[in-house]
Structures are given as C-alpha cells and as structure tokens.
Scaffold this motif. Structure first.
Motif, PDB file in Angstrom:
ATOM      1  N   UNK A   1      48.366  35.351  50.964  1.00 52.73           N
ATOM      2  CA  UNK A   1      48.480  36.720  51.487  1.00 52.73           C
ATOM      3  C   UNK A   1      47.379  37.027  52.494  1.00 52.73           C
ATOM      4  N   UNK A   2      47.069  36.046  53.332  1.00 48.60           N
ATOM      5  CA  UNK A   2      46.130  36.267  54.421  1.00 48.60           C
ATOM      6  C   UNK A   2      46.914  36.402  55.721  1.00 48.60           C
ATOM      7  N   UNK A   3      46.389  37.201  56.626  1.00 46.55           N
ATOM      8  CA  UNK A   3      47.096  37.478  57.886  1.00 46.55           C
ATOM      9  C   UNK A   3      47.142  36.236  58.755  1.00 46.55           C
ATOM     10  N   UNK A   4      48.358  35.875  59.156  1.00 43.85           N
ATOM     11  CA  UNK A   4      48.559  34.749  60.072  1.00 43.85           C
ATOM     12  C   UNK A   4      48.833  35.250  61.482  1.00 43.85           C
ATOM     13  N   UNK A   5      49.616  36.345  61.560  1.00 37.42           N
ATOM     14  CA  UNK A   5      50.046  36.817  62.887  1.00 37.42           C
ATOM     15  C   UNK A   5      50.453  38.284  62.805  1.00 37.42           C
ATOM     16  N   UNK A   6      50.236  39.027  63.893  1.00 39.15           N
ATOM     17  CA  UNK A   6      50.693  40.418  64.053  1.00 39.15           C
ATOM     18  C   UNK A   6      51.420  40.532  65.386  1.00 39.15           C
ATOM     19  N   UNK A   7      52.457  41.356  65.434  1.00 42.00           N
ATOM     20  CA  UNK A   7      53.042  41.654  66.743  1.00 42.00           C
ATOM     21  C   UNK A   7      52.312  42.868  67.345  1.00 42.00           C
ATOM     22  N   UNK A   8      52.507  43.159  68.646  1.00 40.87           N
ATOM     23  CA  UNK A   8      51.791  44.276  69.283  1.00 40.87           C
ATOM     24  C   UNK A   8      52.033  45.620  68.592  1.00 40.87           C
ATOM     25  N   UNK A   9      53.244  45.838  68.065  1.00 41.75           N
ATOM     26  CA  UNK A   9      53.524  47.103  67.374  1.00 41.75           C
ATOM     27  C   UNK A   9      52.641  47.244  66.135  1.00 41.75           C
ATOM     28  N   UNK A  10      52.406  46.140  65.431  1.00 44.29           N
ATOM     29  CA  UNK A  10      51.524  46.178  64.255  1.00 44.29           C
ATOM     30  C   UNK A  10      50.075  46.415  64.676  1.00 44.29           C
ATOM     31  N   UNK A  11      49.661  45.803  65.781  1.00 42.26           N
ATOM     32  CA  UNK A  11      48.299  46.030  66.270  1.00 42.26           C
ATOM     33  C   UNK A  11      48.084  47.505  66.605  1.00 42.26           C
ATOM     34  N   UNK A  12      49.089  48.122  67.211  1.00 42.00           N
ATOM     35  CA  UNK A  12      48.984  49.541  67.560  1.00 42.00           C
ATOM     36  C   UNK A  12      48.956  50.413  66.310  1.00 42.00           C
ATOM     37  N   UNK A  13      49.871  50.147  65.377  1.00 41.11           N
ATOM     38  CA  UNK A  13      49.958  50.963  64.163  1.00 41.11           C
ATOM     39  C   UNK A  13      48.685  50.848  63.328  1.00 41.11           C
ATOM     40  N   UNK A  14      48.179  49.630  63.172  1.00 43.64           N
ATOM     41  CA  UNK A  14      47.029  49.396  62.306  1.00 43.64           C
ATOM     42  C   UNK A  14      45.697  49.520  63.046  1.00 43.64           C
ATOM     43  N   UNK A  15      45.772  49.736  64.366  1.00 44.68           N
ATOM     44  CA  UNK A  15      44.569  49.938  65.198  1.00 44.68           C
ATOM     45  C   UNK A  15      43.621  48.733  65.123  1.00 44.68           C
ATOM     46  N   UNK A  16      44.212  47.529  65.193  1.00 44.12           N
ATOM     47  CA  UNK A  16      43.416  46.299  65.131  1.00 44.12           C
ATOM     48  C   UNK A  16      43.983  45.300  66.141  1.00 44.12           C
TER      49      UNK A  16
ATOM     50  N   UNK B   1      59.027  34.208  68.256  1.00 43.79           N
ATOM     51  CA  UNK B   1      57.809  34.997  68.357  1.00 43.79           C
ATOM     52  C   UNK B   1      57.905  35.977  69.518  1.00 43.79           C
ATOM     53  N   UNK B   2      58.479  35.548  70.634  1.00 42.50           N
ATOM     54  CA  UNK B   2      58.629  36.446  71.785  1.00 42.50           C
ATOM     55  C   UNK B   2      59.527  37.623  71.433  1.00 42.50           C
ATOM     56  N   UNK B   3      60.572  37.383  70.661  1.00 44.45           N
ATOM     57  CA  UNK B   3      61.453  38.474  70.241  1.00 44.45           C
ATOM     58  C   UNK B   3      60.706  39.466  69.350  1.00 44.45           C
ATOM     59  N   UNK B   4      59.926  38.927  68.415  1.00 37.07           N
ATOM     60  CA  UNK B   4      59.165  39.801  67.516  1.00 37.07           C
ATOM     61  C   UNK B   4      58.135  40.626  68.280  1.00 37.07           C
ATOM     62  N   UNK B   5      57.584  40.056  69.342  1.00 35.31           N
ATOM     63  CA  UNK B   5      56.585  40.778  70.131  1.00 35.31           C
ATOM     64  C   UNK B   5      57.170  41.991  70.842  1.00 35.31           C
ATOM     65  N   UNK B   6      58.475  41.987  71.065  1.00 34.19           N
ATOM     66  CA  UNK B   6      59.116  43.092  71.770  1.00 34.19           C
ATOM     67  C   UNK B   6      59.700  44.146  70.819  1.00 34.19           C
ATOM     68  N   UNK B   7      59.574  43.923  69.515  1.00 35.78           N
ATOM     69  CA  UNK B   7      60.082  44.908  68.562  1.00 35.78           C
ATOM     70  C   UNK B   7      59.172  46.132  68.502  1.00 35.78           C
ATOM     71  N   UNK B   8      59.784  47.319  68.268  1.00 40.83           N
ATOM     72  CA  UNK B   8      59.001  48.527  68.028  1.00 40.83           C
ATOM     73  C   UNK B   8      58.510  48.587  66.582  1.00 40.83           C
ATOM     74  N   UNK B   9      59.152  47.812  65.700  1.00 40.21           N
ATOM     75  CA  UNK B   9      58.741  47.755  64.301  1.00 40.21           C
ATOM     76  C   UNK B   9      57.513  46.864  64.152  1.00 40.21           C
ATOM     77  N   UNK B  10      56.528  47.341  63.395  1.00 37.37           N
ATOM     78  CA  UNK B  10      55.320  46.539  63.152  1.00 37.37           C
ATOM     79  C   UNK B  10      55.662  45.375  62.233  1.00 37.37           C
ATOM     80  N   UNK B  11      55.269  44.164  62.635  1.00 39.65           N
ATOM     81  CA  UNK B  11      55.537  42.952  61.860  1.00 39.65           C
ATOM     82  C   UNK B  11      54.227  42.220  61.609  1.00 39.65           C
ATOM     83  N   UNK B  12      53.991  41.877  60.341  1.00 38.20           N
ATOM     84  CA  UNK B  12      52.810  41.110  59.932  1.00 38.20           C
ATOM     85  C   UNK B  12      53.301  39.868  59.195  1.00 38.20           C
ATOM     86  N   UNK B  13      52.754  38.711  59.533  1.00 36.41           N
ATOM     87  CA  UNK B  13      53.075  37.469  58.837  1.00 36.41           C
ATOM     88  C   UNK B  13      51.877  37.070  57.981  1.00 36.41           C
ATOM     89  N   UNK B  14      52.133  36.827  56.669  1.00 35.82           N
ATOM     90  CA  UNK B  14      51.087  36.443  55.725  1.00 35.82           C
ATOM     91  C   UNK B  14      51.340  35.026  55.224  1.00 35.82           C
TER      92      UNK B  14
END
Length: 359
Positions: A20-35, A3-16
């Motif tokens: 198909x419900x959202x379980x987790x987002x990394x910071x890049x996904x939060x920035x891209x999706x504005x949530x 999870x720490x590695x995924x948090x440092x990626x520039x690529x947006x990552x969403x875990x469903x």
C-alpha cells in the motif's frame, strides 16, 4: 498507452503496491491531494490523505481478496491541510497492484444544498406574495374606514383612537412591503464590488461599534453587472446582523488576558468553473462576510433565510431574507457556514458573460 489515458482523466487515480505504498498518481490526483508524484512516491496512503484505519482496512481487503471495494464519503485531508469528503473505489489490477479512484464529493454535496436552498427560497417567495396580497387588501379597507370614521366622530379626543388604527395599519403595510423585498428589478450596470464593500465598511464604522473591520480583497476582480444600491443593501444587512450579534456578547479574552476584539472580515475572491443552481459559470465573484462570534444556533441554520426568522428578540428576521432575494435577482445566491468562533456568509454573483453549459 494506458498511462496516457489515465493522465487525461478528471478522476483522481492513485496506484498502490502490495505494501500500500504509492507507485503512481495521475495529474487529477496531484491536484486533488495538493502533492506531486516525485514528493509522495513510496508513501503510505494514511500519510498521503490522512485516512484513518477503517478506509485503510478497505484497501487491504481489496488487495487480499482481489475484489473491488468502494468507500462512500470518506474524510481525508490533502497536503494543503484542506478537509475533503470523497468517494473512493479500490480495484485490484494484479496481486501486487491496487488502483484507487478518488471522486471528490464536497462540491456535489454543496450543489445539492444550493439547489435545495434555491427551491426553498422560491417556495417562500410564492408564499410571501400570496400572504401579502391577502393581508394588504383588508388593510386598505381598515385604513379607509378609520379615515371616514375620523371625520364623523362627535368628540375630538376620540380622534386619537382612529389615528392609532391608521398608524398600525401603515406599520403592517410597511412590514409586508419589506417582506416582499425590493419592488423593482435591479439596474444593470457595471459595479466595482469593492466600492460596495467599502461603502458598507464606512457605514458600519460610522455607527461606532467596538468591532475590528478588516478588508481582504482581490484587486484583480472584474466588475459585476448589477444594481449597486441593492448590493450595498444586501451586504449591509448581513454585516449589520453580525455587528448586532457580536455587540450582544462579552468581549473575548486573548491569551495574554487582554480583551481580544470581535472582528468582521470582508473578503473577495474569484471562483472559477463554479456551478450556481443548474448553471456553470466560468467566473463567479465571491464576497465573504465572516466574524469570530459565537456562531448561529443549530436550530436556526436550516431556516435562516426565511422571513420573520430571527435569533434576536428584537430582530425582524427580514434582513437575510431580503439579502437572499437581492442575490437571486442578480442570478446569485448566499451560502452560510457557522460554528462557534467562526460564521461566514458568502455572496456568490456570476460575472457577466461567464455562464456555460448547464451542470
């Protein structure tokens, strides 16, 4: 650890999950999706991104078949109501978990368009210079011959004909000079971009157009390094094109039946980590000139910055070409987006000392 590695990626990552419900987002996904993860945890992806049924089917298929799937150039809308074009890859992590990688394509597509625009502008510049050379040489000979002929004419009334020849040659020479754009390198001095925009606003206001002129400035913008006179000319060419296009249209009606005025807005913003051509700049000045007119005809949009291309019968088609040439001399460029009801030209000028590594 993962999870720490995924948090440092520039690529947006969403875990469903399996539903198909959202379980987790990394910071890049939060920035891209504005949530934020707290806000959207347990949401379905169509609520999160505005995906239509077809991409959702791809996600379900990936989970059911336990096989990765990729969707290219999907259209989504983030929580800030910004439309985005993205590539996403759905990879099953387990029977109950799906990892979705989202890669925004908008900026990459824009960079490709900018590179094509720069390449076309360079080709036009070479062609124009060659054409100017071939035209100006015989023009000089024609003018000289007309002057010699004028001296030897036996009848004074025939001088009128040689004067016409000389005046038309001078007109053609001036046209060729305007096609070539500024004939000197820009002066390199600090320029407050708002002194440029205010000068243009005052010039347009003095011309007496019945158009509302609006300013929307970012006062924190630092000075650009360039030639104030040339930048005024570039902004004025674009803004004057807009006023001429609007003045040719009937005034629009507002919802209450009264005439709603045509409007031109001058807006300045800072763009960070922005790529122009092959070079990334930490900070770029964006000066946008927008209007609420009918838009640019589709047939003209690809050739808009070519010399002698105009949508108006009496237009010379040189204003935008000259403006683009000035921006290129300042290591910047002009972009244009147009649709009925909104046309926007964006002048992008790198700020001094902000260039980074090639993109």
């Amino acid at each position: 650890m993962h999870q720490r590695l995924l948090e440092h990626l520039n690529t947006a990552v969403v875990v469903l999950d399996a539903q198909l419900r959202v379980v987790w987002l990394n910071p890049a996904a939060e920035t891209l999706l504005a949530v934020s993860l707290v806000r959207v945890k347990g949401s379905s992806p169509e609520h999160l991104t505005g995906l239509d049924e077809e991409p959702i089917k791809v996600l379900r298929k990936a989970l059911e078949e336990q096989h990765p799937y990729t969707q290219r150039e999907a259209e989504i809308v983030n929580a800030a109501n910004e439309p985005l074009t993205v590539d996403f890859t759905a990879t099953p992590v387990s029977a109950n978990e799906l990892l979705v990688e989202i890669e925004p394509r908008d900026r990459l597509m824009q960079i490709s368009r900018e590179e094509a625009l720069i390449a076309r502008q360079e080709a036009v510049k070479v062609l124009t210079r060659g054409l100017a050379h071939e035209v100006k040489n015989p023009l000089g000979g024609i003018r000289g011959a007309a002057q010699l002929l004028e001296r030897d004419l036996p009848e004074p009334q025939m001088v009128e004909f040689t004067r016409i020849i000389i005046e038309e040659v001078d007109r053609l020479r001036d046209l060729v000079d305007r096609m070539l754009g500024p004939n000197r390198l820009p002066l390199q001095s600090p320029v407050n971009i708002h002194s440029v925009t205010e000068r243009v606003r005052s010039l347009l206001a003095a011309e007496g157009h019945h158009i509302k002129l609006t300013a929307d400035y970012d006062p924190s913008l630092p000075e650009v390094i360039g030639d104030e006179g040339q930048l005024i000319q570039a902004v004025l060419n674009i803004a004057r094109n807009a006023t001429q296009a609007l003045n040719e249209q009937p005034q629009p009606e507002s919802a209450d039946g009264n005439e709603a005025p045509w409007e031109i807005t001058l807006r300045t913003r800072a763009r960070r980590q922005f790529t122009l051509g092959h070079e990334r700049h930490r900070l770029v000045c964006e000066l946008a000139i927008s209007d609420n007119g009918p838009g640019i005809p589709e047939a003209l949009r690809e050739t808009l910055f070519y010399p002698m291309v105009s949508g108006r019968a009496e237009g010379s088609g040189l204003g935008l070409s000259i403006a683009q040439g000035i921006l290129h001399q300042h290591q910047g460029l002009i972009e244009c987006d147009s649709r009925p009801g909104h046309t926007e030209f964006r002048l992008l000028i790198p700020l001094a000392g902000t260039s980074g590594d090639p993109s």
